[in-house]
Every structure is written in C-alpha cells, then in structure tokens.
Design a protein around this motif. Structure first.
Motif, PDB file in Angstrom:
ATOM      1  N   LEU A 274      -4.619   3.663   8.782  1.00  0.00           N
ATOM      2  CA  LEU A 274      -5.812   4.412   8.418  1.00  0.00           C
ATOM      3  C   LEU A 274      -5.672   4.876   6.973  1.00  0.00           C
ATOM      4  CD1 LEU A 274      -5.947   4.392  11.554  1.00  0.00           C
ATOM      5  CD2 LEU A 274      -6.901   6.700  11.427  1.00  0.00           C
ATOM      6  N   TRP A 275      -6.745   4.690   6.195  1.00  0.00           N
ATOM      7  CA  TRP A 275      -6.737   5.018   4.777  1.00  0.00           C
ATOM      8  C   TRP A 275      -7.815   6.070   4.473  1.00  0.00           C
ATOM      9  CZ3 TRP A 275      -3.093   1.990   2.163  1.00  0.00           C
ATOM     10  CH2 TRP A 275      -2.708   0.792   2.790  1.00  0.00           C
ATOM     11  N   ASP A 276      -7.571   6.873   3.444  1.00  0.00           N
ATOM     12  CA  ASP A 276      -8.556   7.830   2.953  1.00  0.00           C
ATOM     13  C   ASP A 276      -8.551   7.757   1.430  1.00  0.00           C
ATOM     14  OD1 ASP A 276     -10.135   9.986   2.212  1.00  0.00           O
ATOM     15  OD2 ASP A 276      -9.406  11.275   3.832  1.00  0.00           O
ATOM     16  N   ALA A 277      -9.596   7.128   0.875  1.00  0.00           N
ATOM     17  CA  ALA A 277      -9.661   6.902  -0.569  1.00  0.00           C
ATOM     18  C   ALA A 277      -9.692   8.202  -1.361  1.00  0.00           C
ATOM     19  CB  ALA A 277     -10.885   6.044  -0.902  1.00  0.00           C
ATOM     20  N   ARG A 278     -10.043   9.297  -0.720  1.00  0.00           N
ATOM     21  CA  ARG A 278     -10.131  10.578  -1.421  1.00  0.00           C
ATOM     22  C   ARG A 278      -8.763  11.165  -1.750  1.00  0.00           C
ATOM     23  NH1 ARG A 278     -13.976  12.921   3.225  1.00  0.00           N
ATOM     24  NH2 ARG A 278     -12.194  12.002   4.323  1.00  0.00           N
ATOM     25  N   VAL A 279      -7.739  10.700  -1.044  1.00  0.00           N
ATOM     26  CA  VAL A 279      -6.407  11.285  -1.240  1.00  0.00           C
ATOM     27  C   VAL A 279      -5.401  10.292  -1.813  1.00  0.00           C
ATOM     28  CG1 VAL A 279      -6.754  12.999   0.562  1.00  0.00           C
ATOM     29  CG2 VAL A 279      -5.750  10.791   1.162  1.00  0.00           C
ATOM     30  N   GLY A 280      -5.842   9.081  -2.138  1.00  0.00           N
ATOM     31  CA  GLY A 280      -4.932   8.139  -2.772  1.00  0.00           C
ATOM     32  C   GLY A 280      -4.971   6.754  -2.163  1.00  0.00           C
ATOM     33  N   THR A 281      -4.071   5.892  -2.640  1.00  0.00           N
ATOM     34  CA  THR A 281      -4.053   4.488  -2.226  1.00  0.00           C
ATOM     35  C   THR A 281      -2.895   4.166  -1.293  1.00  0.00           C
ATOM     36  OG1 THR A 281      -2.795   3.914  -4.225  1.00  0.00           O
ATOM     37  CG2 THR A 281      -5.209   3.738  -4.345  1.00  0.00           C
ATOM     38  N   THR A 282      -2.229   5.192  -0.783  1.00  0.00           N
ATOM     39  CA  THR A 282      -1.176   4.981   0.213  1.00  0.00           C
ATOM     40  C   THR A 282      -1.717   5.364   1.598  1.00  0.00           C
ATOM     41  OG1 THR A 282      -0.339   7.209  -0.193  1.00  0.00           O
ATOM     42  CG2 THR A 282       0.677   5.409  -1.427  1.00  0.00           C
ATOM     43  N   PRO A 283      -1.108   4.839   2.667  1.00  0.00           N
ATOM     44  CA  PRO A 283      -1.640   5.084   4.019  1.00  0.00           C
ATOM     45  C   PRO A 283      -1.766   6.564   4.359  1.00  0.00           C
ATOM     46  CG  PRO A 283      -0.025   3.320   4.082  1.00  0.00           C
ATOM     47  CD  PRO A 283       0.030   3.899   2.693  1.00  0.00           C
ATOM     48  N   ALA A 284      -2.881   6.931   4.982  1.00  0.00           N
ATOM     49  CA  ALA A 284      -3.044   8.287   5.510  1.00  0.00           C
ATOM     50  C   ALA A 284      -2.313   8.405   6.837  1.00  0.00           C
ATOM     51  CB  ALA A 284      -4.524   8.618   5.678  1.00  0.00           C
ATOM     52  N   VAL A 285      -2.436   7.357   7.676  1.00  0.00           N
ATOM     53  CA  VAL A 285      -1.734   7.261   8.962  1.00  0.00           C
ATOM     54  C   VAL A 285      -1.318   5.809   9.150  1.00  0.00           C
ATOM     55  CG1 VAL A 285      -1.873   7.562  11.459  1.00  0.00           C
ATOM     56  CG2 VAL A 285      -3.124   9.122   9.958  1.00  0.00           C
ATOM     57  N   LYS A 286      -0.102   5.600   9.577  1.00  0.00           N
ATOM     58  CA  LYS A 286       0.375   4.234   9.809  1.00  0.00           C
ATOM     59  C   LYS A 286       1.032   4.132  11.176  1.00  0.00           C
ATOM     60  CE  LYS A 286       3.056   0.529   7.633  1.00  0.00           C
ATOM     61  NZ  LYS A 286       3.853   0.129   6.441  1.00  0.00           N
ATOM     62  N   VAL A 287       0.452   3.286  12.029  1.00  0.00           N
ATOM     63  CA  VAL A 287       1.044   3.002  13.337  1.00  0.00           C
ATOM     64  C   VAL A 287       1.884   1.744  13.165  1.00  0.00           C
ATOM     65  CG1 VAL A 287       0.593   2.526  15.767  1.00  0.00           C
ATOM     66  CG2 VAL A 287      -0.965   3.993  14.476  1.00  0.00           C
ATOM     67  N   GLU A 288       3.194   1.906  13.154  1.00  0.00           N
ATOM     68  CA  GLU A 288       4.096   0.814  12.803  1.00  0.00           C
ATOM     69  C   GLU A 288       4.067  -0.343  13.791  1.00  0.00           C
ATOM     70  OE1 GLU A 288       5.843   0.257  10.210  1.00  0.00           O
ATOM     71  OE2 GLU A 288       6.056   2.161   9.156  1.00  0.00           O
TER      72      GLU A 288
END
Length: 467
Positions: A274-288
């Motif tokens: 899950l990504w959130d462009a408002r907080v950057g270009t790294t994952p907001a949540v990552k389910v491995e």
C-alpha cells in the motif's frame, strides 16, 4: 479438500475433462442465465473492458466494449472498439439463450472501430471520468493513452502503419506489460513493470507542457513501438512519482476508490504493498507474503475502502482489511477463498453489491463469490459446498480466462474472454452473460416470488379443471 458428497451436491469434479465440464455447463445454461451471448474470436484477446452506455431501447441497450487482438504477425495487432447489444433482464427466452453456437460470432457484438496498435495489447483500462479515454500496456516501457472517439478507423492489413497514440507516458526502465490502472477521481494513471517500479502520472501534466513543447526547443515525441523501433511520434509526459518497494515484476496496481494519492500494488515477489503519495515514494504498508506464490491481480472495494482482494499463482483469492495492516508493516488475510484449480489471473469487486466479487483463472472458470454467504448453500448446482462463499461458476470457457469485467451500467452483466490457443489452436472466446437473478437475490425475496408463481399456476390449473 472436497468431501465424498461433493459430486452429489453437483460440483464439477477435477477428474472431468474440459469437454465434459463444458457439456454439463451447456445443458444448464437455460436454468442458470438470464442472458448469454457467445462470440468466437479469430485472434486471442488479452483484455476486455466495458466503455460507456451508447444507446437505450425498449428491450435492449447498446454498450461500448474495448477488446485487444493478439495476432500471429500476418496482420497487425489491434485495439478493437465494439458495440454490444445487451438484452434487458427477463426479456430473453430460455430457448434463445441455449441455442448458441460456440464456433460462431454473435450478432450482438459488432466492430465499431479498429486501432492498429504498436505492439501487442496486454492490458486495457478505461478512464472513469471520460470513458472515451483509455490506456493500454504493450511490450514496451511506455503506457499509451488513446481518445477512441477522435482516433481514425483503420484497416488492419499487413504493412499498415500503426495508429498514433494521443499521449505516451514515459518513466519505466523496462517493459510494463500488465499492471495498469486509471483513477476514478482524478486524471491519474498508475503502472507497474519489470523494473519493479510503480509509476504515477497525471494526464493534466501534458496540458501544462504543451506551451513549452510548441517552442523552438520542442521535445520530440516518444517512440511507442513494442519492438523498440521508431514507429510514430506522439506527445509524451513524464511521471509524477516513481515508487520503489517490490523485489520482482509488478503484476497489478489499483487506486483507492476515494483517493488519487493512495494506491496498492502486487507482484511476483508475493507482496502486497500500500502506497501513499502524500508521505513519500516508499511503502506505507508492505505485506511481505500475501500469498504462497506470485500475485497476479488486485482490486480495491469501491463500497468499502477497507477491503482489498488479491489473486495468485497459488490458485487462491485472498481478502485483506487494511485496518489490520496499518502500523505493523506485516499482515495476514481476513479470509482465503479456494475454488480454482489453477492460477488466478483476475479479480474484481461487483459494482452492484459490496460483498460480491468475481475471479477468473487458468482453469477456464469465472467464479462469483459473496463473503456474506459464507456458510450458506448455493442455488447453482455446479458449485461445491466445499468452497465457502462461492455461489456461481461460469464454466463457458474451455481455456484460461485472461480477463473479465463487470458492467457498471448494467449490474450483474459480465464480459469474459479466454485465450483458446493452447486447447483448440484457435483464437479466443468472448462471452457476455448475466446470471439468473434468483441466484443472487435475497433468499426470502426469491421464495416469496416463487410462492406467488405457485399460487398463480395452481389457480390456472383449477380454472382449467372447472371448464
């Protein structure tokens, strides 16, 4: 695992041949479907999408449909804009539905326009804010944007020059073939590719650059040929953002229905991000480890934005609740749906009911699920009770289902397409279908209606006896 009673319940046994399964399905068509159109394709289609509602009539409506044609090189690859006549609910007679020829082309599906596409069309996505605007993925790093109304109709013959896209989106470093989405709230486009990146664009950025490109230092158009050779010049635009977090090819992407700044992606690394462009270009949540294999597809529920579906090479569909993922960067599905015998290639939530979704797979089946029906039996006799939540199986295809799409303008009507090259050596099969409403409506509502018919029929019988 299926129990010994599953055959008695009418499920399709794994030991059945494809033809046996198809014959069983065909015999049940008049009972299971309110409407069905079967269209034999000369060439395989890798993607099918509904466009806008074109016209309304008394007994049927005309809908726009987008299809790809993947040829063998003797003629160009094409993007087809078709018009489909869809009979309204409870209008078609059962005998008409059952009398179709799987080797014929349906009179209800007619080509409207052909675009000669530069390279194979692997994925088509329509722009919800203007359904005449579509995006396509091909065997190149670029995303192509088309205005299907202004594009000229082309004759797809050998040697024909390719059509020129209205806009080319650049930013990928390697081929981007399948992961593609268009936002429902903003003119944003999302893509994923072999470079392991998720890339975000705004079509409006092209408008902002037009004045600059018109000057003496005008930027040249982008090369859009799938082969890497220069085929046409088109205006191009670069990305708003490039998002890095996957360790392998990104297979699918999807926007959050309520936000152009939130989106998700899945890939061959088995991850859901899950990504959130408002907080950057790294994952907001990552389910491995979202699945036990490559994750092929993802969809975000438009009615309940907390629910996300994924489909995988492990043959399963999984449902995640993002509220149970945030803050921990790990998570597990709230439910696993197991009813396919082969990798799942596509999933989509139903636009008409929040708890319903479909899944298509390499086993040639489109399964329709309702997570509210878990623990309840199905009215479809081909459904095994060993697959909780499964209430309808569309078994009209005899090879892998590569794509399907719910029609938002005609709830419960679905278009599905299979690539039949492996089984028959032919092209593909396009089917437009709507299950009988008695299958998905509330049980108490259906029983009340059937009871009213029973009273009517018995009344007619009494009248005849008294004559």
């Amino acid at each position: 695992m299926k129990d010994s009673n599953s055959k008695k319940e009418g499920s399709v046994s794994k030991s059945m041949t494809v033809e046996d399964r198809y014959s069983q399905w065909k015999s049940l068509v008049p009972v299971l479907y309110d409407w069905l159109a079967n269209h034999n394709l000369v060439w395989p289609s890798q993607s099918c999408r509904w466009g806008s509602l074109v016209d309304r009539a008394t007994y049927k409506n005309r809908h726009r449909l987008y299809l790809s044609e993947q040829t063998d090189g003797t003629v160009p690859n094409t993007l087809v804009i078709a018009n489909c006549e869809i009979v309204k609910p409870r209008v078609a007679a059962a005998e008409h539905i059952s009398q179709f020829n799987e080797e014929a082309r349906s009179p209800f599906v007619k080509k409207h326009k052909t675009i000669v596409h530069p390279g194979e069309v692997n994925r088509i996505r329509e722009f919800p804010l203007d359904m005449n605007i579509i995006a396509t993925h091909t065997d190149s790093p670029h995303v192509l944007i088309w205005n299907v109304e202004t594009q000229p109709n082309r004759n797809a013959v050998l040697g024909a020059p390719t059509s020129v896209p209205d806009l080319v989106l650049t930013g990928h470093k390697d081929n981007a073939e399948f992961a593609l989405a268009m936002c429902s709230t903003e003119p944003f486009v999302l893509s994923g590719g072999r470079d392991k990146h998720v890339v975000l664009w705004s079509i409006h950025d092209h408008i902002a650059t037009l004045a600059t490109e018109a000057g003496p230092d005008a930027k040249q158009g982008s090369n859009v040929g799938g082969s890497g050779e220069k085929t046409a010049e088109s205006p191009s635009v670069g990305p708003r953002g490039i998002y890095r977090g996957h360790k392998d090819t990104v297979e699918d992407v999807q926007f959050c229905p309520s936000s152009a700044q939130e989106f998700c992606s899945v890939g061959d690394d088995s991850c859901l991000i899950l990504w959130d462009a408002r907080v950057g270009t790294t994952p907001a949540v990552k389910v491995e480890k979202a699945h036990d294999g490559d994750v092929h597809c993802v969809d975000w529920n438009t009615h309940d934005i907390n629910l996300i579906l994924t489909g995988s090479a492990d043959n399963s569909v999984r449902m995640f609740d993002r509220r149970k993922l945030s803050g921990h960067r790990v998570g597990s599905p709230i439910y696993k749906f197991e009813g396919h015998d082969a990798p799942v290639l596509c999933v989509q939530w139903c636009p008409a009911k929040s708890s319903v979704f479909g899944s298509g797979a390499e086993d040639g089946i489109v399964n329709i699920w309702d997570h509210d029906k878990i623990g309840k039996t199905s009215a479809d006799p081909t459904v095994s009770q060993a697959s909780p939540g499964l209430f309808f199986r569309h078994a009209g295809h005899r090879d892998k289902v590569v794509d399907f799409h719910w029609n938002a303008a005609d709830p419960w009507t679905i278009v599905s397409v299979s690539d039949d090259c492996a089984s028959t050596g032919g092209g593909g099969t396009l089917q437009i279908w709507r299950m009988m409403d008695l299958i998905y409506r509330p049980e108490e509502e259906v029983m009340a209606e059937l009871d009213s018919f029973k009273t009517h029929i018995l009344g007619c019988g009494t009248e005849n006896l008294n004559k």
